[in-house]
Scaffold this active site. Structure first.
Site, PDB file in Angstrom:
ATOM      1  N   GLY A  85      40.960  33.510  40.095  1.00 55.44           N
ATOM      2  CA  GLY A  85      41.570  34.724  39.590  1.00 55.44           C
ATOM      3  C   GLY A  85      41.508  35.856  40.600  1.00 55.44           C
ATOM      4  O   GLY A  85      41.597  35.646  41.809  1.00 55.44           O
ATOM      5  N   SER A  86      41.307  37.042  40.101  1.00 57.32           N
ATOM      6  CA  SER A  86      41.410  38.237  40.946  1.00 57.32           C
ATOM      7  C   SER A  86      40.288  38.388  41.961  1.00 57.32           C
ATOM      8  O   SER A  86      40.387  39.240  42.853  1.00 57.32           O
ATOM      9  CB  SER A  86      41.477  39.489  40.061  1.00 57.32           C
ATOM     10  OG  SER A  86      42.682  39.508  39.321  1.00 57.32           O
ATOM     11  N   THR A  87      39.221  37.608  41.862  1.00 53.08           N
ATOM     12  CA  THR A  87      38.199  37.672  42.917  1.00 53.08           C
ATOM     13  C   THR A  87      38.792  37.254  44.263  1.00 53.08           C
ATOM     14  O   THR A  87      38.323  37.685  45.319  1.00 53.08           O
ATOM     15  CB  THR A  87      36.984  36.791  42.595  1.00 53.08           C
ATOM     16  OG1 THR A  87      37.404  35.432  42.449  1.00 53.08           O
ATOM     17  CG2 THR A  87      36.291  37.254  41.317  1.00 53.08           C
ATOM     18  N   LYS A 114      41.491  38.195  45.469  1.00 49.17           N
ATOM     19  CA  LYS A 114      42.187  39.331  46.076  1.00 49.17           C
ATOM     20  C   LYS A 114      41.417  39.886  47.268  1.00 49.17           C
ATOM     21  O   LYS A 114      42.008  40.505  48.164  1.00 49.17           O
ATOM     22  CB  LYS A 114      42.428  40.418  45.033  1.00 49.17           C
ATOM     23  CG  LYS A 114      43.432  40.010  43.957  1.00 49.17           C
ATOM     24  CD  LYS A 114      43.524  41.015  42.821  1.00 49.17           C
ATOM     25  CE  LYS A 114      44.522  40.560  41.762  1.00 49.17           C
ATOM     26  NZ  LYS A 114      44.563  41.449  40.578  1.00 49.17           N
TER      27      LYS A 114
END
Length: 485
Positions: free
Chosen positions: A213-215, A217
């Protein structure tokens, strides 16, 4: 001589020669294979004829050996706080092949490692006294992670960024390795564990890659800064909101529709976890540059040994631009273990350099003499420049101070982090995975730690599943334990 007798004599001689050849073949060519055969009970009898060496955590043995009754296997393995350390020790069983550190250091722990033998042991071919495995695990950090995960299904890893020492490896639900040690009772325990739908034998910290997920990014941001696509985390990006995935009519939404994500800076995009910013950023960079940065952090490494072989974290290839966009937010076919995401935070915290993560400090003989020192052998490599690392640290601190990761704040420490909520199932039909990765630095002692946590499943309502709500409190507990004076 009678012709019949002569023929019988020659035939008998040939039979004797055949037997001699076969005996020689078995003894000198097949002997080792037979000796090493898993079904050769003599191996088990020899292995468990005496107490095994031990695995040490925080100066204390978490393993032992106990005499058996009515068995030709004189000793069996025992464990202290078995469920707490199962993801580290694995198990040594009279009935099944050993796993984790028990498996990797079998020869050292049972005394057959040649480095343990004295001159007299070599002459007499006697088994030496077993050696010991000294781990890097911090018992306080390990327990903090285990207690904080509680009845949630997930995994957690903590690393000292300066040294690469792994301070915690936790997987829940866990199991008691002692249930598998005795050949007389291991079968029933094995059946129960292997049929359990919660899969307690799976090491979720090291060997369960899931969409990060957004980790992820953080990896995309690192690639953008290193490539020069953006010069600073405070430079505005060209990021329309909503962002339409290339070649499609699908708009990519943000979790918070009111977040200031239009043309947001990297700092703001991390603070609010803006999908539009990092999806477009991944497309602008192109999959090859994102992949190259991911691989510098450790993705696609199928030989990551700590020394347990970690499952490969994956950044895919040969994608359409729309798929590349989704990888920018840690979706599509991107997968990562908690170990991998802890490595990302560790490298950022350590000025851009990643020290090889390892959870064994030393192996010793029975007298405590060091046979190999893994702390001294730990190498390091530069992942990003110190300037990029400093900027990402600053942006991650904003996430924790006032963004999506406020539950990770630790009094007396500077903390930077990144939340993630990864879709699970077709069209996100199942409960999402909650992620959090971070680093913490004590304001007084200078101690540092990097952690990553994934909560695969919990009792929380779907609407309450988030990296900040489920994973960040676990990370906070781990950082507090690691940074205490």
């Amino acid at each position: 001589m009678n012709k019949t007798i002569r023929r019988a004599s020659v035939f008998t001689l040939l039979l004797v020669l055949a037997l001699l050849v076969r005996a020689t073949w078995v003894q000198f060519y097949e002997g080792q294979a037979l000796a090493d055969d898993k079904d050769n009970r003599r191996n088990a009898i020899e292995t468990y004829s005496a107490p095994l060496g031990n695995i040490i955590v925080g100066g204390r043995s978490v393993t032992g050996s106990a005499p058996t009754k009515d068995s030709d296997l004189r000793y069996k393995r025992t464990y202290t706080d078995g469920e707490l350390y199962a993801a580290v020790t694995g198990y040594a069983s009279q009935a099944y092949a050993p796993t984790q550190l028990e498996g990797i250091y079998t020869d050292l722990l049972n005394g057959t490692d040649n480095r343990l033998k004295s001159v007299m042991d070599t002459i007499t071919n006697q088994r030496a006294d077993p050696g010991n495995v000294v781990t890097t695990i911090d018992p306080d950090v390990q327990k903090a992670a285990y207690d904080a995960l509680g009845d949630k299904k997930g995994g957690a890893v903590a690393i000292d960024p300066k040294t690469g020492k792994i301070l915690a490896v936790v997987s829940t639900p866990s199991y008691n390795p002692s249930s598998l040690t005795d050949a007389n009772t291991a079968g029933a325990a094995w059946k129960k564990l292997t049929t359990d739908p919660e899969k307690p034998l799976v090491n979720r910290a090291l060997r369960q890659p899931l969409p990060p997920g957004s980790t992820f990014k953080l990896v995309v941001a690192a690639a953008a800064l290193e490539d020069g696509l953006y010069q600073s985390v405070d430079e505005k990006t060209a990021s329309p909101d909503p962002y339409t995935l290339p070649g499609t009519s699908r708009d990519l939404s943000n979790e918070n529709p009111n977040a200031p994500c239009t043309n947001a800076t990297i700092r703001t995009a991390l603070e609010y976890s803006c999908n539009n910013v990092f999806a477009k950023m991944a497309v602008q960079l192109g999959q090859d540059k994102v992949k190259a940065m991911a691989e510098k952090f450790g993705f696609n490494d199928d030989e990551l040994d700590v020394p347990v072989r970690a499952y490969t974290s994956v950044y895919p290839s040969d994608m359409y631009p729309s798929q590349t966009a989704l990888t920018g937010i840690g979706q599509f076919d991107v997968t990562a273990t908690p170990l991998q995401m802890a490595m990302v935070s560790a490298a950022i915290a350590n000025g851009g350099k990643l020290v090889s993560p390892h959870m064994v400090s030393q192996i010793t003989n029975s007298g405590g003499d060091v046979l190999q020192d893994y702390d001294d052998d730990a190498g390091s490599k530069e992942i990003v420049s110190s300037s990029t690392a400093e900027q990402l640290q600053s942006a991650m601190q904003t996430v924790v101070e006032k963004g999506t990761g406020t539950n990770a704040q630790v009094p007396g420490a500077t903390v930077g982090g990144k939340t993630g909520t990864a879709q699970h199932g077709e069209n996100n039909s199942q409960v999402p995975y909650a992620w959090f990765t971070s680093y913490g630095k004590s304001d007084s002692s200078g101690k540092e730690v990097a952690v990553a946590v994934v909560v695969e499943q919990s009792n929380a309502a779907r609407s309450e599943v988030s990296g900040n709500g489920l994973a960040a409190p676990v990370a906070k507990a781990m950082m507090e334990a690691a940074l205490k004076d």
